[in-house]
Design a protein around this motif. Structure first.
Motif, PDB file in Angstrom:
ATOM      1  N   ASP A 264       2.513   2.258  -3.012  1.00 51.26           N
ATOM      2  CA  ASP A 264       1.178   3.476  -4.422  1.00 51.26           C
ATOM      3  C   ASP A 264       1.199   4.984  -3.273  1.00 51.26           C
ATOM      4  OD1 ASP A 264      -1.017   4.280  -5.162  1.00 51.26           O
ATOM      5  OD2 ASP A 264      -2.047   2.716  -5.793  1.00 51.26           O
TER       6      ASP A 264
ATOM      7  N   ARG B  84       8.178   7.128  -3.156  1.00 50.20           N
ATOM      8  CA  ARG B  84       8.375   5.384  -2.493  1.00 50.20           C
ATOM      9  C   ARG B  84       8.976   4.575  -2.918  1.00 50.20           C
ATOM     10  NH1 ARG B  84       2.330   6.497  -0.387  1.00 50.20           N
ATOM     11  NH2 ARG B  84       2.753   7.878   1.052  1.00 50.20           N
TER      12      ARG B  84
ATOM     13  N   ARG C  26      -0.609   7.075  -4.126  1.00 51.42           N
ATOM     14  CA  ARG C  26      -1.920   7.695  -3.850  1.00 51.42           C
ATOM     15  C   ARG C  26      -2.673   7.058  -2.232  1.00 51.42           C
ATOM     16  NH1 ARG C  26      -4.599   4.424  -9.142  1.00 51.42           N
ATOM     17  NH2 ARG C  26      -3.105   2.786  -8.472  1.00 51.42           N
ATOM     18  N   ASN C  27      -1.590   6.465  -1.821  1.00 51.80           N
ATOM     19  CA  ASN C  27      -2.365   6.157  -0.467  1.00 51.80           C
ATOM     20  C   ASN C  27      -1.675   6.496   0.299  1.00 51.80           C
ATOM     21  OD1 ASN C  27      -3.664   3.910  -1.753  1.00 51.80           O
ATOM     22  ND2 ASN C  27      -2.163   2.439  -1.653  1.00 51.80           N
ATOM     23  N   THR C  28      -2.785   7.684   1.706  1.00 55.46           N
ATOM     24  CA  THR C  28      -2.029   7.863   2.695  1.00 55.46           C
ATOM     25  C   THR C  28      -1.932   7.005   3.873  1.00 55.46           C
ATOM     26  OG1 THR C  28      -4.188   8.656   3.246  1.00 55.46           O
ATOM     27  CG2 THR C  28      -2.549   9.883   1.688  1.00 55.46           C
ATOM     28  N   HIS C  29      -3.027   6.364   3.898  1.00 57.27           N
ATOM     29  CA  HIS C  29      -2.910   5.239   4.532  1.00 57.27           C
ATOM     30  C   HIS C  29      -2.827   3.536   4.786  1.00 57.27           C
ATOM     31  CE1 HIS C  29      -5.268   8.426   6.342  1.00 57.27           C
ATOM     32  NE2 HIS C  29      -4.657   8.216   8.101  1.00 57.27           N
ATOM     33  N   SER C  30      -2.517   2.711   5.311  1.00 57.34           N
ATOM     34  CA  SER C  30      -2.502   1.511   5.330  1.00 57.34           C
ATOM     35  C   SER C  30      -3.720   0.917   5.652  1.00 57.34           C
ATOM     36  CB  SER C  30      -2.057   0.727   6.136  1.00 57.34           C
ATOM     37  OG  SER C  30      -1.458   0.719   7.545  1.00 57.34           O
ATOM     38  N   PRO C  31      -4.563  -0.467   5.055  1.00 61.62           N
ATOM     39  CA  PRO C  31      -5.476  -1.457   5.178  1.00 61.62           C
ATOM     40  C   PRO C  31      -6.034  -1.877   6.542  1.00 61.62           C
ATOM     41  CG  PRO C  31      -4.112  -2.626   3.330  1.00 61.62           C
ATOM     42  CD  PRO C  31      -3.267  -1.540   4.223  1.00 61.62           C
TER      43      PRO C  31
ATOM     44  N   ASP D 280      -0.341   5.814   9.288  1.00 55.95           N
ATOM     45  CA  ASP D 280      -0.556   7.257   9.082  1.00 55.95           C
ATOM     46  C   ASP D 280       0.424   7.399   7.812  1.00 55.95           C
ATOM     47  OD1 ASP D 280      -0.826   9.793   7.971  1.00 55.95           O
ATOM     48  OD2 ASP D 280      -2.315   9.821   9.603  1.00 55.95           O
TER      49      ASP D 280
ATOM     50  N   THR E 139       0.826  -1.611  -0.503  1.00 58.29           N
ATOM     51  CA  THR E 139      -0.107   0.072  -0.006  1.00 58.29           C
ATOM     52  C   THR E 139       1.447   1.318   0.138  1.00 58.29           C
ATOM     53  OG1 THR E 139      -0.979  -1.268   1.260  1.00 58.29           O
ATOM     54  CG2 THR E 139      -1.629   0.794   1.480  1.00 58.29           C
ATOM     55  N   TYR E 140       1.767   0.757   0.962  1.00 58.73           N
ATOM     56  CA  TYR E 140       2.726   2.598   0.910  1.00 58.73           C
ATOM     57  C   TYR E 140       3.247   2.912  -0.250  1.00 58.73           C
ATOM     58  CZ  TYR E 140       6.813   5.273   2.040  1.00 58.73           C
ATOM     59  OH  TYR E 140       7.817   6.003   3.067  1.00 58.73           O
TER      60      TYR E 140
END
Length: 444
Positions: free
Chosen positions: A318, A429, A320-325, A331, A315-316
């Motif tokens: 990408d 990233r 576009r993502n600011t938070h993990s699932p 955060d 997730t990190y």
């Protein structure tokens, strides 16, 4: 020995231990492993001492010098940090880091699993919830019965306690006032601790008797598990004696590492350890870990590994993502989880190592060096920016895109247009690499 072989040795040794009631003499375990893997005594000693999958328990007075002193005074016990979720059967748990399984299925005696009526609780160790947890701890290839034995000797909620009152006083029930109706196990505590000096002449039980069997069957344990319980309780006691290395909770391979450092200085993962050839071993100035990235959270006392590490990393990567699932997300902008500090450790940047070095971290400065919809390209590539950033992380540099000039500040990670005085966030990233890809790269 390659990294992939190292992972297979851990899995194979775990299987052998579970087939042998959860523990084995160190020398005998090595002999069995050596029949399949060409591994030296030194390497095997390093694995069982450092990998959190194993606990090495020594008898009193045993030498601490190393593998040259191996003997029957060393026992290896299989360990795991996984537990059965206590709230799952109460319908009070949604998404947690523990297994969602029917306890009686683990006991080998769920009455619903044997009849037409289906059990309300999961009998599927490979369910959508359970499988990722097993994979993180590299238990996904273990046979069910081996996994269940591992859980029984590690999860303190699954078995009744040994009755301390039974082991005091005289008479067939010792000082236990409940006698045959006691819900705790009546067995010799010294037998479990391997120090009963009376042997077969002992007045205390060294096996489960008729009353104990009845109590355990009422709790749902199968006859096979009841038969093996004295061995399991011995392992429970051995594990209580062992000073554990921290459990590695958020990765597919539990590595041979020492506790996470308290200082902020050592934050680079050792590339040589990843390739299984770090000659410094415990004296290495870098972090020994089985992946080129490592996510940790500070709990107020020390840094601890985060679960679902591969998914957090995916997730990190990408931008576009600011938070993990998940229910307790990381955060990425503030690098916190529930206000607790979070950090990401990684291998050296790819720009600092020759091209033939594998598993370096390839950092990507998003949109730099790529053409936009008008085919305009920035004057500096992602690699150029990475070199500049590592040279001075507080610098501000000039970037051209077509005829436009921008200032990029590494300190606050913003790109500013001086003409219109506008700015936008810049994200750096890493390129994502999966656990499978890591193993394949090292195997090649």
């Amino acid at each position: 020995m390659s990294y992939a072989s190292y992972a297979r040795v851990i899995h194979y040794a775990t299987s052998i231990l579970c087939c042998n009631k959860g523990s084995m003499d160190l020398v005998e375990l090595y002999r069995k492993v050596f029949r399949r893997f060409d591994i030296t005594e030194n390497d095997f000693w390093y694995i069982v001492r450092k990998c959190p999958r194993f606990a090495v328990v020594r008898s009193a007075g045993a030498s601490e010098r190393g593998p040259e002193d191996w003997g029957s005074d060393c026992t290896v016990v299989a360990k795991t940090s996984l537990r059965i979720c206590k709230n799952y059967t109460k319908y009070e748990c949604g998404d947690c880091q523990e297994l969602h399984l029917c306890k009686y299925f683990v006991y080998g005696n769920c009455r619903y699993g044997k009849g037409r009526k289906q059990c309300k609780f999961s009998h599927d160790v490979r369910s959508e919830h359970n499988y990722p947890l097993l994979r993180e701890c590299t238990l996904h290839e273990l046979h069910e019965e081996d996994l269940f034995l591992l859980l029984l000797q590690n999860d303190p909620t699954l078995l009744p306690e040994v009755c301390s009152h039974y082991n005091k006083g005289s008479g067939p029930y010792g000082a236990c006032t409940f006698k045959a109706t006691c819900t705790k196990l009546h067995i010799c505590q010294h037998f479990i601790q391997d120090d009963c000096r009376f042997g077969h002449r002992c007045k205390r039980l060294h096996a489960v008797d008729e009353y104990g069997r009845r109590m355990l069957e009422e709790r749902g344990l199968s006859g096979e598990i009841i038969h093996d319980l004295p061995f399991i309780y011995k392992n429970v006691y051995r594990l209580s004696l062992n000073t554990p290395y921290p459990e590695r909770e958020g990765m597919a391979l539990e590595p041979m590492v020492r506790p996470a450092p308290q200082s902020e200085e050592r934050t680079e993962i050792c590339l040589h350890f990843l390739r299984r050839n770090c000659r410094f071993q415990d004296q290495c100035i870098r972090i020994h870990f089985n992946l080129p990235y490592k996510w940790e959270v500070f709990d107020g006392e020390c840094w601890r590994d985060l679960r679902h590490m591969e998914e957090i990393e995916r997730t990190y990567c990408d931008p576009r993502n600011t938070h993990s699932p998940g229910s307790r997300p990381v955060d990425f902008l503030t690098m916190t989880r529930d206000s607790d500090p979070v950090r990401r450790l990684s291998t050296a940047s790819s720009v600092n190592k020759p091209p033939h070095y594998i598993l370096t971290t390839q950092w990507l400065w998003i949109e730099y060096g790529k053409a936009d919809d008008k085919q305009r390209v920035t004057s500096l590539t992602s690699r150029d920016l990475e070199v500049a950033y590592l040279t001075d992380s507080n610098a501000e540099i000039t970037v051209m895109k077509g005829h436009r000039q921008y200032y990029l500040s590494f300190q606050d990670m913003y790109q500013r247009n001086p003409k219109h005085n506008t700015k936008r966030k810049v994200r750096r990233r890493p390129r994502f690499i999966s656990i499978t890809e890591v193993e394949e790269k090292i195997a090649r």
